[in-house]
Design an enzyme around this catalytic site. Structure first.
Site, short mmCIF file in Angstrom:
data_model
loop_
_atom_site.label_atom_id
_atom_site.label_comp_id
_atom_site.label_asym_id
_atom_site.label_seq_id
_atom_site.Cartn_x
_atom_site.Cartn_y
_atom_site.Cartn_z
N ASP A 10 48.30 32.39 42.92
CA ASP A 10 47.19 33.33 42.80
C ASP A 10 46.02 32.78 43.64
OD1 ASP A 10 45.37 35.29 41.67
OD2 ASP A 10 44.63 33.68 40.38
N ASP A 12 42.12 34.13 43.39
CA ASP A 12 40.83 34.11 42.69
C ASP A 12 40.93 33.34 41.38
OD1 ASP A 12 39.23 35.74 44.51
OD2 ASP A 12 40.64 37.33 43.97
C1 XBP Z 1 41.36 38.83 40.96
C2 XBP Z 1 40.64 40.10 40.86
C3 XBP Z 1 40.04 40.65 42.05
C4 XBP Z 1 38.70 40.19 42.49
C5 XBP Z 1 38.12 41.26 43.38
O1 XBP Z 1 42.45 38.85 40.07
O2 XBP Z 1 40.61 40.72 39.84
O3 XBP Z 1 39.89 41.98 41.74
O4 XBP Z 1 37.86 39.97 41.37
O5 XBP Z 1 38.91 41.53 44.45
P1 XBP Z 1 43.66 37.82 40.23
P2 XBP Z 1 38.77 42.97 45.21
O6 XBP Z 1 43.07 36.46 40.45
O7 XBP Z 1 44.36 37.88 38.90
O8 XBP Z 1 44.53 38.28 41.37
O9 XBP Z 1 37.38 43.42 45.01
O10 XBP Z 1 39.10 42.67 46.65
O11 XBP Z 1 39.76 43.93 44.59
MG MG Z 2 43.16 34.74 39.26
#
Ligand code: XBP
Ligand code: MG
Length: 262
Positions: A10, A12
């Site tokens: 992953d 973020d």
């Molecule tokens: C990450 C997210 C993303 C970011 C925003 O989730 O929820 O939506 O916060 O990204 P994970 P965008 O780590 O579970 O993948 O604004 O580009 O959608």
């Molecule tokens: Mg995440």
């Protein structure tokens, strides 16, 4: 003996703590540019993270927090344009190097490459965001380190649905049993586990109180030789930082069926 073949990450919250000082700030800047009086505090943003995906998060906030506001024109197009502006702010912020990689991330990726493991990314965020983070915080050529970078709207259903992990496994022609996933959130864990992947969790401030039942190992970060991780759940095989032998150990454990969400 382990037959571990691939690590799937992953982005973020896992590779870097991008949410509070990256995504949240970018959303707020886009809102201000658009003349909106929306301002997502650190605490409110933590609640909004239960909705994965930026466009989905804006849609949710519009419905829940500002139901009387009528966006001009087509609502979907308005959200998409606002989100596009947010992405521009986010990539600029990341290119300013405001968000470093989390401890142990670069070392583990380099070790995995040296060990001949295949690497992939499975994330909800927009592809441009992944590119900006990897090139700035990891290495200019690091997009090439990953055989597959699966991101954003490439699949119809975002995490906690398993689609993004299923996509990666399909693209790499790999069985989940020979892979290990790395996540930071409950939604991410659900996604990976529903794709039958053993999953390591590195918690962060936004996710530390979440339910990680079904994870192979829950730690505070991947650690370094001089910066030991703390084990919050599971067995680290006597290691104090996340290395390839630990990845192999966790992959051979697999999961007792009662923990599987498949
Ligand atoms: C990450 C997210 C993303 C970011 C925003 O989730 O929820 O939506 O916060 O990204 P994970 P965008 O780590 O579970 O993948 O604004 O580009 O959608
Ligand atoms: Mg995440």
């Amino acid at each position: 003996m382990s037959n571990l073949q691939a690590l799937i990450f992953d982005v973020d919250g896992t590779l870097a703590d991008t949410e509070r000082d990256g995504h949240r700030v970018a959303f707020n800047r886009a809102f201000a540019d658009a003349g909106l009086d929306w301002d997502w505090s650190i605490a409110r943003y933590g609640e909004l993270l239960s909705v994965t995906g930026g466009k989905e998060r804006i849609q949710h906030y519009l419905t829940m927090d500002d139901p009387d506001f009528e966006p001009p024109g087509d609502r979907r197009e308005w959200i998409a344009a606002l989100h596009k502006a947010k992405t521009a702010h986010y990539t600029r912020l990341i290119q300013e190097n405001v968000v470093p990689l989390r401890p142990g991330v670069k070392r583990l990726l380099q070790d995995a490459r040296d060990a001949g493991l295949r690497l992939a990314i499975a994330t909800t965020t927009t592809p441009a965001n992944v590119t900006a983070l990897l090139q700035t915080a990891l290495a200019p050529d690091s997009l090439d380190w990953f055989e597959v970078i699966a991101a954003g709207d490439i699949v119809p259903a975002k995490k906690p649905a398993p689609d993004i992990y299923d996509y990666v496994l399909q693209a790499m022609q790999l069985d989940p049993q020979v892979c290990l996933a790395f996540e930071d959130s409950h939604a991410g864990l659900q996604s990976a586990r529903q794709a039958a992947l053993s999953t390591v969790i590195t918690v962060n401030d936004y996710t530390q109180a979440q339910d990680f039942t079904g994870a192979s190992l829950v730690i505070d970060h991947l650690g370094e030789p001089a910066l030991p991780f703390e084990v919050l759940a599971g067995e680290s095989n006597g290691t104090t930082f996340f290395d390839i032998p630990l990845a192999q150990f966790l992959q051979t454990l697999q999961h007792p069926p009662e923990l599987s969400t498949t």
